[in-house]
Design a protein around this motif. Structure first.
Motif, mmCIF file in Angstrom:
data_model
loop_
_atom_site.group_PDB
_atom_site.id
_atom_site.type_symbol
_atom_site.label_atom_id
_atom_site.label_comp_id
_atom_site.label_asym_id
_atom_site.label_seq_id
_atom_site.Cartn_x
_atom_site.Cartn_y
_atom_site.Cartn_z
ATOM 1 N N LYS A 78 -1.184 5.304 62.486
ATOM 2 C CA LYS A 78 -0.317 5.258 61.315
ATOM 3 C C LYS A 78 -1.084 4.771 60.088
ATOM 4 O O LYS A 78 -0.853 5.235 58.965
ATOM 5 N N ALA A 79 -2.002 3.829 60.306
ATOM 6 C CA ALA A 79 -2.799 3.332 59.187
ATOM 7 C C ALA A 79 -3.622 4.454 58.570
ATOM 8 O O ALA A 79 -3.721 4.573 57.344
ATOM 9 N N ALA A 80 -4.212 5.297 59.418
ATOM 10 C CA ALA A 80 -4.985 6.428 58.898
ATOM 11 C C ALA A 80 -4.096 7.359 58.092
ATOM 12 O O ALA A 80 -4.500 7.890 57.050
ATOM 13 N N ALA A 81 -2.859 7.544 58.557
ATOM 14 C CA ALA A 81 -1.929 8.401 57.825
ATOM 15 C C ALA A 81 -1.550 7.770 56.494
ATOM 16 O O ALA A 81 -1.437 8.456 55.476
ATOM 17 N N PRO B 170 1.354 10.199 62.909
ATOM 18 C CA PRO B 170 1.664 10.768 61.604
ATOM 19 C C PRO B 170 1.961 12.248 61.742
ATOM 20 O O PRO B 170 1.573 12.877 62.722
ATOM 21 N N PRO B 171 2.653 12.838 60.756
ATOM 22 C CA PRO B 171 3.063 14.239 60.882
ATOM 23 C C PRO B 171 1.935 15.189 61.232
ATOM 24 O O PRO B 171 2.089 16.043 62.094
ATOM 25 N N ALA B 172 0.776 15.044 60.585
ATOM 26 C CA ALA B 172 -0.303 15.996 60.848
ATOM 27 C C ALA B 172 -0.800 15.886 62.277
ATOM 28 O O ALA B 172 -1.097 16.878 62.925
ATOM 29 N N ALA B 173 -0.897 14.657 62.768
ATOM 30 C CA ALA B 173 -1.362 14.491 64.143
ATOM 31 C C ALA B 173 -0.255 14.816 65.124
ATOM 32 O O ALA B 173 -0.493 15.327 66.204
ATOM 33 N N GLU B 174 0.993 14.515 64.722
ATOM 34 C CA GLU B 174 2.112 14.750 65.623
ATOM 35 C C GLU B 174 2.261 16.227 65.930
ATOM 36 O O GLU B 174 2.647 16.613 67.033
ATOM 37 N N ALA B 175 1.940 17.073 64.943
ATOM 38 C CA ALA B 175 2.048 18.514 65.168
ATOM 39 C C ALA B 175 1.118 18.968 66.266
ATOM 40 O O ALA B 175 1.370 19.963 66.927
ATOM 41 N N ALA B 176 0.028 18.228 66.448
ATOM 42 C CA ALA B 176 -0.939 18.597 67.481
ATOM 43 C C ALA B 176 -0.836 17.717 68.711
ATOM 44 O O ALA B 176 -1.619 17.839 69.623
ATOM 45 N N ALA B 177 0.141 16.795 68.700
ATOM 46 C CA ALA B 177 0.217 15.846 69.810
ATOM 47 C C ALA B 177 0.732 16.515 71.067
ATOM 48 O O ALA B 177 1.543 17.417 71.029
ATOM 49 N N VAL B 178 0.251 16.040 72.173
ATOM 50 C CA VAL B 178 0.705 16.528 73.467
ATOM 51 C C VAL B 178 1.649 15.490 74.035
ATOM 52 O O VAL B 178 1.348 14.315 74.025
ATOM 53 N N THR B 179 2.803 15.898 74.506
ATOM 54 C CA THR B 179 3.735 14.947 75.079
ATOM 55 C C THR B 179 3.983 15.280 76.531
ATOM 56 O O THR B 179 3.750 16.386 76.985
ATOM 57 N N VAL B 180 4.427 14.311 77.241
ATOM 58 C CA VAL B 180 4.745 14.498 78.645
ATOM 59 C C VAL B 180 6.208 14.155 78.843
ATOM 60 O O VAL B 180 6.682 13.156 78.325
ATOM 61 N N ALA B 181 6.934 14.983 79.551
ATOM 62 C CA ALA B 181 8.357 14.761 79.757
ATOM 63 C C ALA B 181 8.594 13.455 80.501
ATOM 64 O O ALA B 181 7.728 12.969 81.214
ATOM 65 N N GLU C 177 -25.693 -1.026 54.400
ATOM 66 C CA GLU C 177 -24.957 -2.169 54.921
ATOM 67 C C GLU C 177 -23.480 -1.801 54.960
ATOM 68 O O GLU C 177 -22.924 -1.297 53.991
ATOM 69 N N GLU C 178 -22.865 -2.010 56.099
ATOM 70 C CA GLU C 178 -21.459 -1.642 56.261
ATOM 71 C C GLU C 178 -20.706 -2.810 56.874
ATOM 72 O O GLU C 178 -21.242 -3.541 57.701
ATOM 73 N N ARG C 179 -19.479 -3.004 56.459
ATOM 74 C CA ARG C 179 -18.675 -4.078 57.004
ATOM 75 C C ARG C 179 -18.107 -3.663 58.356
ATOM 76 O O ARG C 179 -17.728 -2.522 58.549
ATOM 77 N N ALA C 180 -18.039 -4.614 59.259
ATOM 78 C CA ALA C 180 -17.454 -4.359 60.563
ATOM 79 C C ALA C 180 -15.937 -4.422 60.506
ATOM 80 O O ALA C 180 -15.275 -4.152 61.479
ATOM 81 N N THR C 181 -15.398 -4.829 59.336
ATOM 82 C CA THR C 181 -13.952 -4.902 59.210
ATOM 83 C C THR C 181 -13.366 -3.514 59.019
ATOM 84 O O THR C 181 -14.048 -2.567 58.655
ATOM 85 N N PHE C 182 -12.082 -3.426 59.245
ATOM 86 C CA PHE C 182 -11.343 -2.182 59.096
ATOM 87 C C PHE C 182 -11.237 -1.843 57.615
ATOM 88 O O PHE C 182 -10.862 -2.680 56.799
ATOM 89 N N SER C 183 -11.575 -0.620 57.242
ATOM 90 C CA SER C 183 -11.527 -0.227 55.837
ATOM 91 C C SER C 183 -11.247 1.257 55.724
ATOM 92 O O SER C 183 -11.338 2.008 56.697
ATOM 93 N N ARG C 184 -10.913 1.657 54.530
ATOM 94 C CA ARG C 184 -10.687 3.078 54.287
ATOM 95 C C ARG C 184 -11.963 3.875 54.551
ATOM 96 O O ARG C 184 -11.918 5.006 55.029
ATOM 97 N N LEU C 185 -13.099 3.279 54.244
ATOM 98 C CA LEU C 185 -14.370 3.949 54.472
ATOM 99 C C LEU C 185 -14.621 4.166 55.961
ATOM 100 O O LEU C 185 -14.969 5.270 56.383
ATOM 101 N N SER C 186 -14.447 3.116 56.758
ATOM 102 C CA SER C 186 -14.740 3.249 58.186
ATOM 103 C C SER C 186 -13.802 4.251 58.853
ATOM 104 O O SER C 186 -14.218 5.045 59.698
ATOM 105 N N VAL C 187 -12.530 4.235 58.458
ATOM 106 C CA VAL C 187 -11.583 5.197 59.022
ATOM 107 C C VAL C 187 -11.943 6.611 58.579
ATOM 108 O O VAL C 187 -11.987 7.549 59.381
ATOM 109 N N GLY C 188 -12.213 6.768 57.293
ATOM 110 C CA GLY C 188 -12.522 8.091 56.767
ATOM 111 C C GLY C 188 -13.759 8.703 57.397
ATOM 112 O O GLY C 188 -13.786 9.893 57.726
#
Length: 663
Positions: A599-602, A340-351, A484-495
């Motif tokens: 991308k999901a987090a974005a 995502p744009p915010a992470a991409e700005a800080a991403a490190v790339t290799v040629a 109690e927390e769900r082991a499934t993927f959720s907005r809460l777990s990502v956040g």
């Protein structure tokens, strides 16, 4: 004898590259022996003016450009550092000669700065730095050096060009450009051939060179990785010698070791994966990282598995190389697979891999068991003012990723520090052994500590996409509160994960991805494809991205390997698991798994979840809920953050009502 070995070259010299690209110039074909044709206009003017100053002074001084500038000119590379070596005077005296000439011509005198000798920074002789035509030029006399057995700081004296060349670290750095005669001088008799053939060799016996200054062992690794050159067999044997490795710990300051390691990771033309693999292959990892003693828990078999760290570093390089190639291709998959744009700005790339690392291997031959696959050079994509508009990625992001990879074998280990306090082993290595900033040491500690969190999150992302609506209740710690927390993927777990990692979360994902890329393949996944467009699914915890069915089989099989971080031995470097981007191979599927999670987090708008402002401040909750000041307020604030993550459209009144109901 040195004079008999001396050779001087005037014309172009044909390359005889070994193992493909090794030893080629930057533009391929031939070394550019005719340096005059390679001079920039300002360089030609500077050197011509220095000769005029010599002629005016009638001192007969021979002006030579030394070291890296000559090497890089021959390779067709840029180098702005002009180091002048003088045969019959000091640098300060020659600066006075130059200014006397400028004054006689009615021109402005050059500004002169005297740099005192600083052996700890490898400045063994007083140097004059003079600004000539807007360019800083270093002036120093030719010298010879004598070392004591207990110090890497030499006693220096005026010397000849031959003596100066022989006291240098490597033959390719011992070349001179004789400005008076307009020719390259190879006083060791081997420098040009070694540069052409791609060999790192010492002018003298490597045992002598390394005994004098053990730091040169690390410089050999840095140059070998930087240029994709091979280490000469004698040099490799000396680097493995126990006496030399012990001297590296006793004669070289930890600050200098840390500086050299940083140069390997983020220096000019750095190839960090190759450098870290070389350190491990030569048995230098323990001497460089110098982990604390009495680790808790102790490593298996009593020794730290540094090869595992080198393998993860190679995987990280392949990940970043692939990301860079996808971004460069501007294909449709860029949109779906890029950060995502915010992470991409800080991403490190290799040629894109140039092949030099794989071809050079880790030795004069390609038989080393640690030879990395094509490891790209680190590049900083999107410099300020570039057409893509992205900011330049800080070098600290590159360094932290590869430091984490190298120190992965220490993850979870601690040691007793002062007053019996248990301290992270990785933190101690970065802060105490490498003498880097405490902030960077803390970041490395935190990233390694969050590996399991983000690995579990990635596995939950795949599991939720595969079986939507299913979950397994488990007890977890949510910002200091049991619930109690769900082991499934959720907005809460990502956040919660992003809030815990803060700015480090993209690096956490990259490291997790590299670790999983190294895990043994249990079954061959289908041919990978980029993460498809994410669909949105409404759940009781809010609207979250769900992985489409077309992507489920791929990501599930990609994670069929064990989900525990670091389980299983690393693959043998250069083997099947080290082969990048095999058609139908696991690695690309793993890369897309983490790209999809990113991308999901974005899509959830959680790139900076730690900046989420609370709907009600602590003092407001105290007043409205009639609570005294104390730890309960902190717990309520944590509950509020979790509620806001689950209910992004919720109001302040709804949140306060929820908190009141929990009392």
């Amino acid at each position: 004898m040195a004079a008999n070995r001396s050779r001087e070259h005037m014309g172009p010299l044909a390359l005889r590259p070994r193992n493909g690209r090794r030893g080629e110039s930057a533009e391929g074909g031939t070394l550019k022996m005719n340096i005059v044709s390679c001079l920039k206009p300002n360089e030609a003017d500077i050197l011509a003016m220095l000769l005029e100053a010599v002629k005016h002074s009638k001192t007969g001084t021979v002006v030579r450009v030394a070291g890296g500038w000559v090497r890089d000119k021959l390779l067709g590379l840029e180098n702005e550092d002009i180091d002048i070596a003088l045969d019959n005077c000091t640098g300060v005296a020659f600066a006075e000669t130059v200014n006397a000439y400028l004054k006689s011509q009615g021109r402005d005198e050059g500004k002169v700065a005297v740099i005192e000798a600083n052996p700890e920074q490898s400045k063994h002789l007083e140097t004059a730095r003079m600004k000539i035509m807007g360019v800083w030029v270093d002036l120093v006399n030719l010298r010879t050096e004598v070392y004591r057995s207990d110090s890497r700081i030499p006693e220096t004296s005026l010397g000849t060009a031959e003596e100066d060349a022989l006291r240098r670290d490597f033959t390719l750095n011992a070349l001179f450009y004789n400005v008076n005669e307009g020719k390259v001088e190879d006083k060791t008799g081997r420098g040009v051939n070694d540069l052409r053939d791609g060999i790192i060799r010492t002018p003298l016996s490597p045992m002598i060179t390394f005994r004098d200054d053990p730091l040169r062992v690390l410089r050999a690794v840095r140059f070998a990785a930087r240029f994709g050159f091979a280490l000469h067999e004698d040099l490799r044997a000396a680097a493995r010698d126990s006496e030399i490795q012990a001297a590296l710990g006793t004669k070289v300051s930890r600050e200098r070791v840390g500086t050299e390691l940083c140069g390997m990771i983020t220096g000019k033309m750095a190839q960090p994966a190759l450098a870290l693999s070389l350190l491990q292959d030569l048995g230098l990892a323990a001497a460089v990282y110098a982990p604390p003693e009495h680790l808790v828990p102790p490593p298996a078999d009593g020794t730290v598995d540094w090869e595992r760290g080198a393998a993860v570093a190679r995987a990280a390089a392949r990940l970043l190389e692939f990301r860079s190639s996808v971004m460069e291709a501007r294909e449709e998959e860029v949109t779906d697979g890029a950060p995502p744009p915010a992470a991409e700005a800080a991403a490190v790339t290799v040629a894109r891999a140039e092949g030099a690392a794989a071809e050079a291997g880790l030795a004069a031959g390609a038989s080393s068991s640690c030879a990395p696959s094509a490891g790209g050079r680190v590049s900083m994509r999107g410099k300020p003012g570039s057409s893509d508009g992205r900011k330049e990625a800080p070098t600290t992001l590159v360094r932290e990723l590869f430091l984490c990879a190298a120190l992965l074998p220490l993850a979870g280990m601690k040691h007793k520090a002062k007053k019996g306090k248990l301290v992270s082993a990785a933190y101690s290595v970065v802060a105490d052994s490498l003498k880097l900033k405490s902030k960077e040491a803390k970041n490395v500690e935190d990233i390694l500590g969050l590996l399991k969190t983000f690995r579990s999150l990635a596995d939950a992302y795949v599991a939720t996409a595969t079986s939507p609506g299913t979950s397994t209740a488990r007890k977890t710690e949510v910002e200091g509160t049991d619930r109690e927390e769900r082991a499934t993927f959720s907005r809460l777990s990502v956040g919660l994960a992003v809030r815990q990692a803060k700015e480090l979360w993209p690096t956490c994902l990259d490291l997790c991805c590299a670790v999983e890329m190294c895990e043994p393949r249990q079954q061959a996944p289908p041919s990978p494809s980029p993460p498809p467009t994410t669909t949105m699914t409404t759940t009781t915890t809010g609207t979250i991205p769900a992985c489409p069915a077309a992507h489920r089989e791929q990501t599930v099989e990609a994670t069929a390997v064990t989900s525990s971080v670091g389980s299983g031995p690393p693959p043998a470097a250069g083997g099947e698991e080290d082969e990048p981007f095999r058609e139908g191979g696991k690695e690309r599927a793993v890369i897309y798994k983490y790209a999809g999670l990113r991308k999901a987090a974005a899509s959830m708008g959680l790139e900076r979840a730690w900046d989420m402002a609370p709907l009600a401040r602590g003092n407001e909750l105290m007043a409205e809920l009639q609570l005294p000041k104390g730890p309960e307020i902190g717990k309520l604030m944590a509950k509020q953050a979790s509620w806001q993550l689950e209910h992004p459209e919720g109001t302040r009144e709804q949140c306060v009502a929820f908190l009141r109901a929990t009392l």
